[in-house]
Motif scaffolding. Structure first.
Motif, mmCIF file in Angstrom:
data_model
loop_
_atom_site.group_PDB
_atom_site.id
_atom_site.type_symbol
_atom_site.label_atom_id
_atom_site.label_comp_id
_atom_site.label_asym_id
_atom_site.label_seq_id
_atom_site.Cartn_x
_atom_site.Cartn_y
_atom_site.Cartn_z
ATOM 1 N N LEU A 29 -24.435 2.551 -20.337
ATOM 2 C CA LEU A 29 -23.951 1.519 -19.431
ATOM 3 C C LEU A 29 -24.805 1.443 -18.172
ATOM 4 O O LEU A 29 -25.366 2.453 -17.720
ATOM 5 C CB LEU A 29 -22.500 1.811 -19.030
ATOM 6 C CG LEU A 29 -21.460 1.761 -20.145
ATOM 7 C CD1 LEU A 29 -20.096 2.141 -19.588
ATOM 8 C CD2 LEU A 29 -21.410 0.385 -20.783
ATOM 9 N N PRO A 30 -24.898 0.258 -17.579
ATOM 10 C CA PRO A 30 -25.553 0.138 -16.270
ATOM 11 C C PRO A 30 -24.827 0.991 -15.227
ATOM 12 O O PRO A 30 -23.618 1.236 -15.349
ATOM 13 C CB PRO A 30 -25.423 -1.353 -15.946
ATOM 14 C CG PRO A 30 -25.163 -2.021 -17.258
ATOM 15 C CD PRO A 30 -24.419 -1.026 -18.098
ATOM 16 N N GLY A 31 -25.560 1.411 -14.203
ATOM 17 C CA GLY A 31 -25.004 2.337 -13.220
ATOM 18 C C GLY A 31 -23.731 1.858 -12.565
ATOM 19 O O GLY A 31 -22.751 2.605 -12.445
ATOM 20 N N THR A 32 -23.697 0.585 -12.147
ATOM 21 C CA THR A 32 -22.514 0.069 -11.450
ATOM 22 C C THR A 32 -21.288 0.079 -12.350
ATOM 23 O O THR A 32 -20.202 0.511 -11.944
ATOM 24 C CB THR A 32 -22.776 -1.361 -10.959
ATOM 25 O OG1 THR A 32 -23.924 -1.360 -10.103
ATOM 26 C CG2 THR A 32 -21.573 -1.881 -10.194
ATOM 27 N N LEU A 33 -21.452 -0.376 -13.597
ATOM 28 C CA LEU A 33 -20.330 -0.396 -14.528
ATOM 29 C C LEU A 33 -19.888 1.021 -14.885
ATOM 30 O O LEU A 33 -18.693 1.296 -15.006
ATOM 31 C CB LEU A 33 -20.703 -1.167 -15.797
ATOM 32 C CG LEU A 33 -19.636 -1.258 -16.880
ATOM 33 C CD1 LEU A 33 -18.345 -1.854 -16.328
ATOM 34 C CD2 LEU A 33 -20.141 -2.085 -18.059
ATOM 35 N N ARG A 34 -20.857 1.928 -15.008
ATOM 36 C CA ARG A 34 -20.511 3.313 -15.321
ATOM 37 C C ARG A 34 -19.650 3.915 -14.217
ATOM 38 O O ARG A 34 -18.657 4.600 -14.476
ATOM 39 C CB ARG A 34 -21.778 4.147 -15.517
ATOM 40 C CG ARG A 34 -21.500 5.612 -15.872
ATOM 41 C CD ARG A 34 -22.746 6.338 -16.302
ATOM 42 N NE ARG A 34 -23.764 6.334 -15.261
ATOM 43 C CZ ARG A 34 -24.918 5.664 -15.341
ATOM 44 N NH1 ARG A 34 -25.179 4.924 -16.408
ATOM 45 N NH2 ARG A 34 -25.801 5.707 -14.364
ATOM 46 N N GLU A 35 -19.991 3.655 -12.966
ATOM 47 C CA GLU A 35 -19.214 4.182 -11.853
ATOM 48 C C GLU A 35 -17.798 3.604 -11.840
ATOM 49 O O GLU A 35 -16.823 4.313 -11.555
ATOM 50 C CB GLU A 35 -19.931 3.852 -10.537
ATOM 51 C CG GLU A 35 -21.238 4.623 -10.347
ATOM 52 C CD GLU A 35 -21.962 4.202 -9.085
ATOM 53 O OE1 GLU A 35 -21.417 3.322 -8.371
ATOM 54 O OE2 GLU A 35 -23.057 4.725 -8.813
ATOM 55 N N ARG A 36 -17.660 2.324 -12.181
ATOM 56 C CA ARG A 36 -16.326 1.694 -12.189
ATOM 57 C C ARG A 36 -15.452 2.282 -13.297
ATOM 58 O O ARG A 36 -14.252 2.503 -13.100
ATOM 59 C CB ARG A 36 -16.478 0.186 -12.365
ATOM 60 C CG ARG A 36 -17.181 -0.482 -11.180
ATOM 61 C CD ARG A 36 -17.419 -1.950 -11.422
ATOM 62 N NE ARG A 36 -16.176 -2.708 -11.443
ATOM 63 C CZ ARG A 36 -16.110 -4.011 -11.695
ATOM 64 N NH1 ARG A 36 -17.226 -4.691 -11.939
ATOM 65 N NH2 ARG A 36 -14.956 -4.635 -11.690
ATOM 66 N N LEU A 37 -16.046 2.550 -14.454
ATOM 67 C CA LEU A 37 -15.275 3.134 -15.543
ATOM 68 C C LEU A 37 -14.929 4.594 -15.258
ATOM 69 O O LEU A 37 -13.857 5.075 -15.659
ATOM 70 C CB LEU A 37 -16.039 3.013 -16.862
ATOM 71 C CG LEU A 37 -16.154 1.592 -17.411
ATOM 72 C CD1 LEU A 37 -16.941 1.586 -18.707
ATOM 73 C CD2 LEU A 37 -14.777 0.973 -17.632
ATOM 74 N N GLN A 38 -15.808 5.306 -14.580
ATOM 75 C CA GLN A 38 -15.482 6.679 -14.176
ATOM 76 C C GLN A 38 -14.301 6.677 -13.215
ATOM 77 O O GLN A 38 -13.452 7.584 -13.258
ATOM 78 C CB GLN A 38 -16.702 7.336 -13.541
ATOM 79 C CG GLN A 38 -17.778 7.717 -14.549
ATOM 80 C CD GLN A 38 -19.040 8.246 -13.891
ATOM 81 O OE1 GLN A 38 -19.255 8.064 -12.690
ATOM 82 N NE2 GLN A 38 -19.880 8.907 -14.677
#
Length: 320
Positions: free
Chosen positions: A112-121
């Protein structure tokens, strides 16, 4: 709702994952008409994607053998759906190997792209589920084998351990699977008992495919059969009670797996309740909670338990 382009790509993903699917299956998955599915197939073909079709009663769409695309990028909604599914699997304790869930989450995060990965975390770290965990978990291999044989209408050989600890070997025609009351269950025709039986998957020690096939009964209600079996699981006390309530009202007040309910033909305003239990005091509390007149058919000891409960309630009210 999907945007049209997303739907077209979803058709491609489904064909890559499933191998072949009929137009009706694709229409149901995408919530569109078969005509719209044909339009999506044409759009893929116009893009150079080799989607082929077999016509006739058992026709289907499929990708030309050997054709593969690189993995498609997840949209925000798709990534969220996958993450929520895995988090629910972990919370409900649906499978025995929790490392499989963690591994799948890690793989999703990696692409996943970094921004989306952070939101899912953030979702993983903050979301809470008010749901009970599964009380029993089947082995992943057993679940996969049983599911495959059920889908293919293929006979199973089982080594099974009963609730009392006795082991037996059986050949079973698997009709369906269900997750109910914290456990996985299989419903099917047992050739050893020559009758429909329900098996808890965590008690299946070994499951193997057999070459024989079978025909599943038309309109078989898998969940209903499993709930019926759970309600009448062998126990010291077999209960029969007539309730002065119509069937639909009792169904709204009791979970389906708690008891078998039948309307009484002589009086539509009454319902016959049948269940089994290890504890008559518990049964008395459940019946009192229905808040209706009732007649105990069996066992007489249940009447004693109800009278004792009434005395305890009266004493508590007096003390208050």
């Amino acid at each position: 709702m999907y945007f049209p382009t997303t739907r077209v790509l979803t058709v491609l993903e489904l064909l890559q994952a499933r191998g072949r699917m009929s137009g009706a299956e694709l229409a149901a998955r995408l919530e569109v008409s078969p005509r719209t599915v044909r339009r999506y197939i044409t759009m893929l073909q116009d893009l150079g994607i080799p989607v082929e079709a077999e016509h006739g009663r058992y026709g289907a769409y499929f990708l030309r053998p050997g054709f593969r695309l690189p993995p498609l990028i997840f949209s925000d909604e798709e990534a969220l759906a996958l993450t929520l599914g895995l988090l629910l699997t972990r919370r409900l304790n649906l499978i025995g190997d929790q490392s499989a869930v963690e591994g799948a989450l890690a793989k999703i995060e990696r692409v996943l792209p970094g921004t989306l990965r952070e939101r899912l975390q953030a979702v993983q770290e903050t979301l809470l589920f008010d749901l009970p965990q599964a009380s029993q978990r089947p082995a992943a291999g057993v679940l996969l084998t049983v599911s495959h044989c059920t889908q293919q209408s293929q006979r199973l050989w089982l080594r099974y351990r009963s609730w009392g600890g006795a082991e037996s070997e059986r050949e079973v025609d698997p009709y369906g699977l269900a997750y109910c009351c914290g456990s996985w269950y299989l419903a099917g025709y047992c050739h050893l008992r020559q009758a429909l039986r329900v098996f808890r998957l965590d008690r299946i020690l070994l499951a193997e495919e057999r070459p024989a096939t079978f025909t599943r009964p038309v309109d078989f209600d898998c969940l209903g059969a499993i709930q019926h079996a759970i309600a009448l699981t062998p126990a010291p006390w077999q209960i029969e009670v007539v309730l002065e309530l119509p069937l639909f009202e009792v169904q709204q007040r009791l979970p389906p797996a708690l008891a078998v309910l039948e309307p009484l033909p002589e009086n539509e305003q009454t319902t016959l309740l049948r269940c089994s239990t290890h504890n008559l005091d518990w049964a008395a509390h459940v019946l009192v909670g229905l808040d209706c007149r009732l007649w105990v058919r069996h066992p007489p000891e249940l009447s004693t338990a109800l009278q004792a409960l009434a005395r305890r309630i009266s004493e508590q009210v007096a003390l208050a």
